[in-house]
Design a protein around this motif. Structure first.
Motif, PDB file in Angstrom:
ATOM      1  N   MET A  92     -50.150  -2.182 -29.182  1.00  9.30           N
ATOM      2  CA  MET A  92     -49.776  -0.943 -28.492  1.00  9.30           C
ATOM      3  C   MET A  92     -49.097   0.040 -29.440  1.00  9.30           C
ATOM      4  N   LYS A  93     -49.342   1.310 -29.160  1.00 11.46           N
ATOM      5  CA  LYS A  93     -48.729   2.378 -29.956  1.00 11.46           C
ATOM      6  C   LYS A  93     -48.343   3.541 -29.061  1.00 11.46           C
ATOM      7  N   ASP A  99     -40.139  -4.006 -28.435  1.00 12.45           N
ATOM      8  CA  ASP A  99     -40.941  -3.102 -29.255  1.00 12.45           C
ATOM      9  C   ASP A  99     -41.844  -3.905 -30.200  1.00 12.45           C
ATOM     10  N   ARG A 118     -49.152  -6.806 -29.680  1.00 14.30           N
ATOM     11  CA  ARG A 118     -50.239  -6.662 -28.704  1.00 14.30           C
ATOM     12  C   ARG A 118     -51.104  -5.442 -28.987  1.00 14.30           C
ATOM     13  N   GLU A 172     -48.399   4.550 -24.863  1.00 12.89           N
ATOM     14  CA  GLU A 172     -48.758   3.293 -24.210  1.00 12.89           C
ATOM     15  C   GLU A 172     -47.652   2.255 -24.401  1.00 12.89           C
ATOM     16  N   LYS A 173     -47.126   2.174 -25.617  1.00 13.22           N
ATOM     17  CA  LYS A 173     -46.059   1.222 -25.889  1.00 13.22           C
ATOM     18  C   LYS A 173     -44.796   1.587 -25.122  1.00 13.22           C
ATOM     19  N   THR A 174     -44.435   2.854 -25.139  1.00 13.81           N
ATOM     20  CA  THR A 174     -43.228   3.305 -24.435  1.00 13.81           C
ATOM     21  C   THR A 174     -43.296   2.983 -22.950  1.00 13.81           C
ATOM     22  N   ILE A 218     -43.030  -0.908 -22.314  1.00 12.58           N
ATOM     23  CA  ILE A 218     -41.654  -1.403 -22.450  1.00 12.58           C
ATOM     24  C   ILE A 218     -40.816  -0.979 -21.250  1.00 12.58           C
ATOM     25  N   ILE A 240     -45.670  -7.856 -21.102  1.00 11.42           N
ATOM     26  CA  ILE A 240     -45.708  -6.588 -21.822  1.00 11.42           C
ATOM     27  C   ILE A 240     -47.100  -5.954 -21.824  1.00 11.42           C
ATOM     28  N   HIS A 241     -48.161  -6.756 -21.840  1.00  9.23           N
ATOM     29  CA  HIS A 241     -49.535  -6.243 -21.888  1.00  9.23           C
ATOM     30  C   HIS A 241     -50.169  -6.201 -20.497  1.00  9.23           C
ATOM     31  N   ALA A 278     -44.680  -5.608 -28.229  1.00  7.41           N
ATOM     32  CA  ALA A 278     -45.691  -4.617 -27.851  1.00  7.41           C
ATOM     33  C   ALA A 278     -46.569  -4.259 -29.050  1.00  7.41           C
ATOM     34  N   SER A 279     -45.966  -4.176 -30.229  1.00 10.29           N
ATOM     35  CA  SER A 279     -46.732  -3.866 -31.445  1.00 10.29           C
ATOM     36  C   SER A 279     -47.723  -4.984 -31.759  1.00 10.29           C
TER      37      SER A 279
END
Length: 346
Positions: A104-105, A96, A102, A108-110, A113, A148-149, A99-100
């Motif tokens: 992401m929110k 998490d 990078r 998109e983040k969910t 991951i 992750i990205h 991802a942050s």
């Protein structure tokens, strides 16, 4: 996707990379191989914007690693030899967090991951602290942060270092799956790893590229491709005089004796397979042939031929590093003395 032209990098008196150039096309899986100290990690760090080259240029998807480093970093996923992990964090919290970073929110983040958890097989350890994981699972977490990205390019530096055979096999499987839609550079000194996972190879030694090409083309360049191993029974003089009658036999060496059988290494002239001729000799009653096979050529053998005298190189590299360390210590000692003198004056 990746273009490297004439890059060089020195650390004090040690020239780690010396005028290296190569290209990697989109969708290629390339093994970047060489002994420890050959310059592999230095090249990887230049490609991932951790180090600037002293000379030359490197581009990722047309972007310069020095002038456009932020854009380059958005296009690559990097797993260094020692994965950058926070050992006190649980796996899901770490993913998490990455991802942050990078940017992401929300959904998109969910989704990101969830994707890397599935890709790297981390579902069973999400609530465990990273420091409690085995080396194999830590490498999976390191790979997950690199993915992750969903980067176009994946750069892996000694990714199976320290893993046991089962973990290595699992990790290779993950790399093969990722290779379906990513460009991958895999840096390693384990040649069997390259044969298992890579389409082409770049071999580096003493900071310079010594060979490149697909696995089979490099094997075909080996001098060992012309050797046969033969196990025969009969008088040594008769066996050897029979071998001398064949024009296509360039030479032979008696390797030893096993239970009354003589083991020979027989070298053929370029492009000649001796099997039929040796079987004919045996059929004519010259000797009894118990075993015959072509000497197997692998990348380790090819590399050993290309870097003959490598121990001399490593010894020289160690001397250079010792000299550099001695110079640094001398500078440090001078600096300490200056500080003491200034304190006394005060």
């Amino acid at each position: 996707m990746i273009e490297v032209e004439g890059i060089s990098k020195s650390f004090g008196v040690v020239k780690a990379v010396d005028d290296v150039s190569f290209k990697v096309g989109k969708g290629e899986v390339v093994g970047f191989v060489g002994p420890n100290g050959a310059g592999k990690s230095t090249v990887m760090r230049i490609l991932t914007c951790y180090l600037p080259p002293d000379a030359g240029e490197a581009k990722i998807a047309g972007l310069d690693v020095f002038d456009d480093s932020l854009e380059v970093r958005s296009k690559i996923g990097y797993l260094p030899e020692n994965a950058p992990l926070y050992l006190d964090m649980e796996v899901d919290d770490f993913l998490d967090y990455v991802a942050s970073i990078r940017g992401m929110k929300g959904q998109e983040k969910t989704e990101a991951i969830g994707r890397v958890i599935a890709q790297t097989g981390l579902a069973d350890v999400l609530k465990k602290r990273i420091g409690e994981l085995s080396k194999g699972y830590r490498q999976r977490v390191g790979l997950a942060q690199a993915l992750i990205h969903d980067p176009e390019i994946l750069i892996l530096d000694e990714p199976t270092s320290g893993l046991d055979p089962i973990q290595i096999k699992n990790f290779r499987g993950m790399i093969r799956d990722l290779a379906k839609d990513k460009t991958i550079i895999l840096s390693t000194h384990i040649l069997s790893e390259v044969e298992a996972a890579c389409e082409s190879v770049i071999m580096i030694n003493r900071g310079r590229i010594v060979a490149r090409g697909n696995v089979e083309s490099l094997k075909s360049k080996s001098a060992r491709r012309n050797f046969h191993l033969m196990l025969a029974r009969g008088p040594r003089e008769k066996i050897e005089s029979s071998l001398k009658t064949l024009d296509d036999v360039k030479g032979f060496t008696l390797l030893g004796e096993e239970s009354g059988l003589l083991r020979y290494e027989v070298e053929a002239r370029d492009g000649v397979a001796l099997g039929e001729q040796l079987y004919r000799l045996a059929a004519d009653g010259q000797f009894s042939l118990a075993e015959l096979k072509r000497d197997e050529v692998d990348l380790e053998g090819v590399f050993a031929e290309l870097v003959a005298g490598d121990e001399e190189f490593l010894a020289q590299r160690r001397k250079e590093r010792e000299l550099a360390e001695a110079e640094e210590n001398e500078v440090g000692s001078d600096g300490d003395e200056d500080e003491e003198e200034e304190t006394d004056e005060d």
